[in-house]
Motif scaffolding. Structure first.
Motif, PDB file in Angstrom:
ATOM      1  N   ALA A  11       1.019  -1.279  -0.025  1.00 14.53           N
ATOM      2  CA  ALA A  11       0.090  -0.058  -0.082  1.00 14.53           C
ATOM      3  C   ALA A  11       0.777   1.189  -0.059  1.00 14.53           C
ATOM      4  CB  ALA A  11      -1.066   0.009   1.216  1.00 14.53           C
ATOM      5  N   ARG A  12       2.031   1.150   0.826  1.00 16.20           N
ATOM      6  CA  ARG A  12       2.531   2.552   0.897  1.00 16.20           C
ATOM      7  C   ARG A  12       3.620   2.524  -0.378  1.00 16.20           C
ATOM      8  NH1 ARG A  12       5.160   3.707   6.629  1.00 16.20           N
ATOM      9  NH2 ARG A  12       5.793   5.790   5.516  1.00 16.20           N
ATOM     10  N   GLU A  13       3.699   1.657  -1.254  1.00 17.78           N
ATOM     11  CA  GLU A  13       4.674   1.858  -2.440  1.00 17.78           C
ATOM     12  C   GLU A  13       3.470   2.331  -3.582  1.00 17.78           C
ATOM     13  OE1 GLU A  13       7.092   1.671  -5.827  1.00 17.78           O
ATOM     14  OE2 GLU A  13       7.262   1.827  -3.505  1.00 17.78           O
ATOM     15  N   ALA A  14       2.298   1.680  -3.378  1.00 16.13           N
ATOM     16  CA  ALA A  14       1.199   2.448  -4.396  1.00 16.13           C
ATOM     17  C   ALA A  14       0.876   3.951  -3.908  1.00 16.13           C
ATOM     18  CB  ALA A  14       0.054   1.795  -4.193  1.00 16.13           C
ATOM     19  N   ALA A  15       1.088   4.268  -2.596  1.00 12.11           N
ATOM     20  CA  ALA A  15       0.924   5.580  -2.129  1.00 12.11           C
ATOM     21  C   ALA A  15       2.025   6.436  -2.856  1.00 12.11           C
ATOM     22  CB  ALA A  15       0.510   5.729  -0.830  1.00 12.11           C
TER      23      ALA A  15
END
Length: 262
Positions: A84-88
């Motif tokens: 999720a953090r990478e997508a964000a």
């Protein structure tokens, strides 16, 4: 001792199987349509405080942060949070989202305050004690806040097995009694699917009122030999949206989505 399910071992598979295709597209379409229709401030530009509990891959959290809302994300899976953090980061909102790794039961100790909107999607059915979820979530709602809750529908699981002729499984697991189901630990089928009747009782006990009820994937999961419109993804999403709030079809949804008012 039974424990809440952690997706560290299935994060990649979850990303590919659920949100890498039509199933995830339908889920997000229904959730977003419901939220937009009942919480118009989500698109009006007025920043809201939003808590996403068990956010998983964070699609809604990222979309809301990109719209300028103050978003706090929680998940028990470090692997899911990393994805999720990478997508964000790719969307330019990683730094504006607050990230909290850990079980939802730990959130009250963090002094996060209250929120206009609390999201909790596809969490309840993975908990050892699902009845404990709503009392915790309610603590974070503003007095007129909205809780977006979705859960895996036990009736859908039962109906799908009836269609497929898995009568031995139904009798062995005693699905109709809302007890005894033991999912394969390597499967994405949750071990604690819930009936709408039981969740309705928990909602009432928590002092919450139902604003909207929708089914998520009310027909597409039952299609074994796609033909006609079922071969066109855009048409499937459109028809899922049309029938997601219609009786009796909504109760056949693989998931049930509730918007609840404090």
């Amino acid at each position: 001792m039974q424990q809440d399910r952690n997706f560290d071992d299935l994060a990649e598979r979850f990303q590919r199987k659920i949100y890498g295709g039509l199933k995830g597209e339908i889920r997000l379409a229904v959730l977003w349509r419901d939220l937009e229709s009942e919480v118009p401030a989500l698109k009006e530009g007025r920043p809201l405080r939003i808590l996403d509990v068990g956010a998983g891959l964070g699609q809604l959290a990222i979309r809301l942060a990109a719209l300028g809302h103050d978003v706090v994300v929680n998940d028990i899976s470090a692997e899911m949070l990393a994805i999720a953090r990478e997508a964000a980061r790719k969307e330019g909102v990683e730094e504006v989202i607050q990230w909290h790794y850990g079980a939802f039961q730990q959130l009250p100790a963090l002094d996060l305050g209250t929120f206009d909107v609390v999201l909790c999607h596809a969490v309840m059915e993975w908990l050892a004690e699902p009845e404990t979820l709503l009392p915790v979530l309610k603590q974070f709602l503003e007095h007129d806040g909205v809780l977006s809750l979705s859960y895996y529908n036990r009736h859908s699981l039962e109906y799908r097995n009836l269609i497929r002729g898995n009568f031995n499984l139904l009798e062995r697991e005693n699905l109709a009694s809302n007890q005894g189901f033991s999912a394969d630990p390597g499967s994405l089928t949750p071990g604690n699917p819930q009936s709408p009747e039981q969740v309705g009782r928990w909602v009432e006990e928590a002092g919450l009122s139902v604003m909207v009820t929708s089914g998520v994937r009310v027909f597409s999961d039952y299609v074994t030999s796609p033909r006609g419109g079922n071969t066109v993804p855009e048409a499937v999403v459109d028809m899922e949206l049309r029938y997601s709030r219609r009786e009796p079809y909504l109760w056949l949804g693989r998931y049930i989505h509730l918007l609840l008012k404090n």
